[in-house]
Design a protein around this motif. Structure first.
Motif, PDB file in Angstrom:
ATOM      1  N   UNK A  17    -104.649 -12.052 -88.260  1.00 40.53           N
ATOM      2  CA  UNK A  17    -105.159 -10.710 -88.010  1.00 40.53           C
ATOM      3  C   UNK A  17    -104.627  -9.681 -89.000  1.00 40.53           C
ATOM      4  N   UNK A  18    -103.540 -10.005 -89.699  1.00 34.78           N
ATOM      5  CA  UNK A  18    -102.968  -9.052 -90.660  1.00 34.78           C
ATOM      6  C   UNK A  18    -103.415  -9.353 -92.099  1.00 34.78           C
ATOM      7  N   UNK A  19    -104.218 -10.401 -92.309  1.00 42.13           N
ATOM      8  CA  UNK A  19    -104.559 -10.847 -93.666  1.00 42.13           C
ATOM      9  C   UNK A  19    -105.341  -9.770 -94.415  1.00 42.13           C
ATOM     10  N   UNK A  20    -105.028  -9.617 -95.695  1.00 39.14           N
ATOM     11  CA  UNK A  20    -105.657  -8.582 -96.509  1.00 39.14           C
ATOM     12  C   UNK A  20    -107.152  -8.853 -96.727  1.00 39.14           C
ATOM     13  N   UNK A  21    -107.555 -10.117 -96.740  1.00 40.15           N
ATOM     14  CA  UNK A  21    -108.973 -10.415 -97.001  1.00 40.15           C
ATOM     15  C   UNK A  21    -109.874  -9.981 -95.845  1.00 40.15           C
ATOM     16  N   UNK A  22    -109.286  -9.597 -94.709  1.00 46.11           N
ATOM     17  CA  UNK A  22    -110.078  -9.088 -93.594  1.00 46.11           C
ATOM     18  C   UNK A  22    -110.155  -7.557 -93.595  1.00 46.11           C
ATOM     19  N   UNK A  23    -109.441  -6.915 -94.489  1.00 43.92           N
ATOM     20  CA  UNK A  23    -109.429  -5.446 -94.509  1.00 43.92           C
ATOM     21  C   UNK A  23    -110.738  -4.921 -95.098  1.00 43.92           C
ATOM     22  N   UNK A  24    -111.314  -3.928 -94.461  1.00 48.05           N
ATOM     23  CA  UNK A  24    -112.562  -3.321 -94.928  1.00 48.05           C
ATOM     24  C   UNK A  24    -112.253  -2.049 -95.713  1.00 48.05           C
ATOM     25  N   UNK A  25    -113.076  -1.801 -96.760  1.00 48.97           N
ATOM     26  CA  UNK A  25    -112.909  -0.598 -97.573  1.00 48.97           C
ATOM     27  C   UNK A  25    -113.638   0.584 -96.928  1.00 48.97           C
ATOM     28  N   UNK A  26    -113.105   1.773 -97.119  1.00 48.59           N
ATOM     29  CA  UNK A  26    -113.785   2.968 -96.631  1.00 48.59           C
ATOM     30  C   UNK A  26    -115.008   3.247 -97.499  1.00 48.59           C
ATOM     31  N   UNK A  27    -116.129   3.703 -96.905  1.00 47.09           N
ATOM     32  CA  UNK A  27    -117.288   4.088 -97.730  1.00 47.09           C
ATOM     33  C   UNK A  27    -116.927   5.219 -98.675  1.00 47.09           C
ATOM     34  N   UNK A  28    -117.594   5.247 -99.840  1.00 48.79           N
ATOM     35  CA  UNK A  28    -117.303   6.298-100.826  1.00 48.79           C
ATOM     36  C   UNK A  28    -117.670   7.674-100.297  1.00 48.79           C
ATOM     37  N   UNK A  29    -118.814   7.755 -99.614  1.00 43.62           N
ATOM     38  CA  UNK A  29    -119.264   9.040 -99.080  1.00 43.62           C
ATOM     39  C   UNK A  29    -119.275   8.943 -97.566  1.00 43.62           C
ATOM     40  N   UNK A  30    -118.506   9.809 -96.921  1.00 48.59           N
ATOM     41  CA  UNK A  30    -118.413   9.825 -95.465  1.00 48.59           C
ATOM     42  C   UNK A  30    -119.168  11.032 -94.921  1.00 48.59           C
ATOM     43  N   UNK A  31    -119.995  10.798 -93.901  1.00 48.67           N
ATOM     44  CA  UNK A  31    -120.757  11.881 -93.281  1.00 48.67           C
ATOM     45  C   UNK A  31    -120.296  12.155 -91.847  1.00 48.67           C
ATOM     46  N   UNK A  32    -119.859  11.103 -91.139  1.00 50.91           N
ATOM     47  CA  UNK A  32    -119.500  11.278 -89.737  1.00 50.91           C
ATOM     48  C   UNK A  32    -118.240  10.481 -89.428  1.00 50.91           C
ATOM     49  N   UNK A  33    -117.274  11.136 -88.792  1.00 49.10           N
ATOM     50  CA  UNK A  33    -115.984  10.535 -88.470  1.00 49.10           C
ATOM     51  C   UNK A  33    -115.878  10.379 -86.961  1.00 49.10           C
ATOM     52  N   UNK A  34    -115.421   9.199 -86.513  1.00 53.26           N
ATOM     53  CA  UNK A  34    -115.151   8.986 -85.094  1.00 53.26           C
ATOM     54  C   UNK A  34    -113.649   9.045 -84.834  1.00 53.26           C
ATOM     55  N   UNK A  35    -113.243   9.681 -83.757  1.00 55.07           N
ATOM     56  CA  UNK A  35    -111.824   9.820 -83.416  1.00 55.07           C
ATOM     57  C   UNK A  35    -111.616   9.267 -82.007  1.00 55.07           C
ATOM     58  N   UNK A  36    -110.742   8.272 -81.895  1.00 53.91           N
ATOM     59  CA  UNK A  36    -110.395   7.702 -80.593  1.00 53.91           C
ATOM     60  C   UNK A  36    -108.970   8.118 -80.269  1.00 53.91           C
ATOM     61  N   UNK A  37    -108.819   9.057 -79.362  1.00 53.92           N
ATOM     62  CA  UNK A  37    -107.511   9.572 -78.958  1.00 53.92           C
ATOM     63  C   UNK A  37    -107.692  10.380 -77.681  1.00 53.92           C
ATOM     64  N   UNK A  38    -106.611  10.954 -77.204  1.00 54.20           N
ATOM     65  CA  UNK A  38    -106.689  11.808 -76.015  1.00 54.20           C
ATOM     66  C   UNK A  38    -107.413  13.105 -76.360  1.00 54.20           C
ATOM     67  N   UNK A  39    -108.321  13.509 -75.490  1.00 52.83           N
ATOM     68  CA  UNK A  39    -109.078  14.739 -75.746  1.00 52.83           C
ATOM     69  C   UNK A  39    -108.224  15.989 -75.613  1.00 52.83           C
ATOM     70  N   UNK A  40    -107.024  15.857 -75.032  1.00 56.47           N
ATOM     71  CA  UNK A  40    -106.153  17.018 -74.842  1.00 56.47           C
ATOM     72  C   UNK A  40    -104.870  16.914 -75.656  1.00 56.47           C
ATOM     73  N   UNK A  41    -104.726  15.896 -76.481  1.00 55.86           N
ATOM     74  CA  UNK A  41    -103.488  15.687 -77.217  1.00 55.86           C
ATOM     75  C   UNK A  41    -103.391  16.517 -78.483  1.00 55.86           C
TER      76      UNK A  41
END
Length: 442
Positions: free
Chosen positions: A125-149
């Motif tokens: 699960x930690x292997x580098x060949x499984x790591x995905x690259x970020x897209x060059x152009x980002x339009x929408x970001x998702x955030x998973x965290x506490x809504x009040x934190x």
């Protein structure tokens, strides 16, 4: 009497052998107990007794190891230690040489952390060949965290300052306590199912090891590993390390650092926009050149089908037909004249007057008939000619002018059919049925 047994130990050799057996027999062990009789030596070493309700063991923790523990133990404190059993040869006392120590609650968590880390590393699960690259152009970001934190507030503040164009979708999740790991994993799966973001930031603000523990759970690790969306782990402070950090495609030291990673500065965006604008201008210029070339080709085709050109061709055909008609009529006249001369010659050969008179009458009749036929032929040809001229006049631009229309030309002599092609003040030439006039556009 002195014994002959060769297996006689000295006290020193006995203690040395016992020490070797203790150190190699058990190896590294984990031990839980309560601290008592704690002594902190001037050298920095710690000496204390670790006990439970019915037994105790002496312990020593040297300066280099106790420095890494991150806390100073207290009398009566329950701890979890890792070390090797040994023997102090000078007194024959066995003791525990401690390598690491933590308060019992954190110690158990650290032990579980290390065990899960080894397990997941073995599964790849930690292997580098499984790591995905970020897209060059980002339009929408998702955030998973506490809504009040505080983490959400920090991320939104950075994004608003650096790249306000980015859209943000918040997947509110429990990030501490019972059920928090399941909540985080479920939100990761939901974000993948909805597939409306370019990248996910998963994390929370700082806290104790126990506060951050949901990010050390296997269910969260597997959810991150199986995510089709790239995931940035942003848990706690820079010194905090979780299992999520190892599995995620990118690890950010803090939630704010994660926002810095996904946001682009205004200068970068303006540069990208300028490059796109340059490409657009080039494409528009090329399109205009192509349209201009096609327009020129159409103009040439239009000139080839100009009515004036066709009228000139028809006039030339009419002249040719008239010439051929006159030539044919002249040839017929010559032939008839030749025949008449031959008959006269024959009459002269036969002189009887009656015959001559009859011949003369017949000649006169033939002449009359010939003239009549010639006049009829000429009138018919003239009628045909007039008919052809009338037909030509019906399609002639001159006939159109005679009905009150006009032909407008610009100052270059080019026929103008569209008022939009003229500007106020342009000089124009207007041809009427009778004559031409010069005018100016108002």
């Amino acid at each position: 009497m002195i014994s002959q047994n060769k297996n006689i130990y000295s006290v020193s050799s006995l203690n040395r052998a016992a020490k070797s057996l203790l150190e190699t027999g058990l190896g590294v062990i984990w031990l839980s107990g309560e601290i008592s009789n704690l002594t902190i030596a001037v050298s920095g070493h710690w000496y204390f007794t670790l006990k439970d309700h019915s037994a105790q063991v002496r312990c020593a923790m040297f300066k280099g190891n106790n420095y890494r523990s991150g806390f100073t133990p207290k009398h009566g404190q329950q701890v979890l230690i890792r070390g090797k059993l040994s023997l102090y040869e000078a007194r024959g006392d066995y003791q525990l040489i401690i390598e690491s120590m933590a308060p019992e609650g954190d110690g158990l968590l650290k032990q579980q952390f290390e065990a899960l880390k080894c397990q997941l590393a073995g599964e790849g699960l930690f292997a580098e060949n499984h790591k995905k690259q970020l897209p060059q152009i980002l339009k929408r970001i998702g955030i998973i965290t506490s809504s009040t934190g505080a983490a959400l507030h920090d991320i939104l503040s950075v994004l608003k300052r650096r790249d306000p164009r980015l859209q943000v979708i918040i997947y509110p999740s429990q990030v501490q306590g019972v059920g928090s790991a399941e909540s985080v994993a479920a939100q990761i799966q939901l974000a993948n199912a909805r597939n409306e973001c370019d990248v996910l930031i998963v994390g929370r603000g700082g806290g104790s090891l126990e506060d951050l523990w949901c990010f050390n759970e296997a269910i969260v690790a597997y959810a991150i590993f199986n995510s089709r969306l790239p995931i940035i782990s942003a848990v706690g402070h820079e010194i905090d390390v979780t299992i999520s950090d190892f599995v995620a495609d990118i690890r950010a030291a803090t939630p704010s650092a994660a926002a810095e990673l996904v946001s682009q500065s205004k200068v970068f965006v303006e540069t990208q926009l300028q490059n796109l604008l340059t490409r657009l201008k080039g494409a528009m210029s090329g399109r205009l050149q192509l349209n201009t070339h096609q327009q020129n080709l159409l103009k040439q085709k239009l000139l080839q089908h100009d009515p004036k050109h066709k009228l000139q061709q028809q006039n030339m055909q009419l002249d040719e037909l008239s010439r051929r008609l006159l030539h044919g009529m002249g040839k017929i006249l010559d032939q008839e004249t030749h025949k008449q001369q031959q008959q006269q010659n024959r009459l002269l050969q036969f002189s009887p007057e009656q015959t001559v008179n009859i011949a003369l009458q017949k000649q006169q009749q033939l002449k009359t008939r010939l003239q009549t036929a010639m006049l009829s032929k000429l009138k018919q040809s003239e009628r045909n000619l007039q008919s052809n001229i009338a037909q030509l006049n019906t399609v002639s631009p001159l006939a159109t002018l005679a009905r009150g229309y006009a032909i407008v030309k610009d100052k270059k002599g080019k026929v103008t059919t569209d008022a939009a092609s003229l500007a106020v003040g342009d000089e124009i030439n207007v041809r009427l049925h009778e004559g031409e006039i010069k005018a100016q556009v108002l």
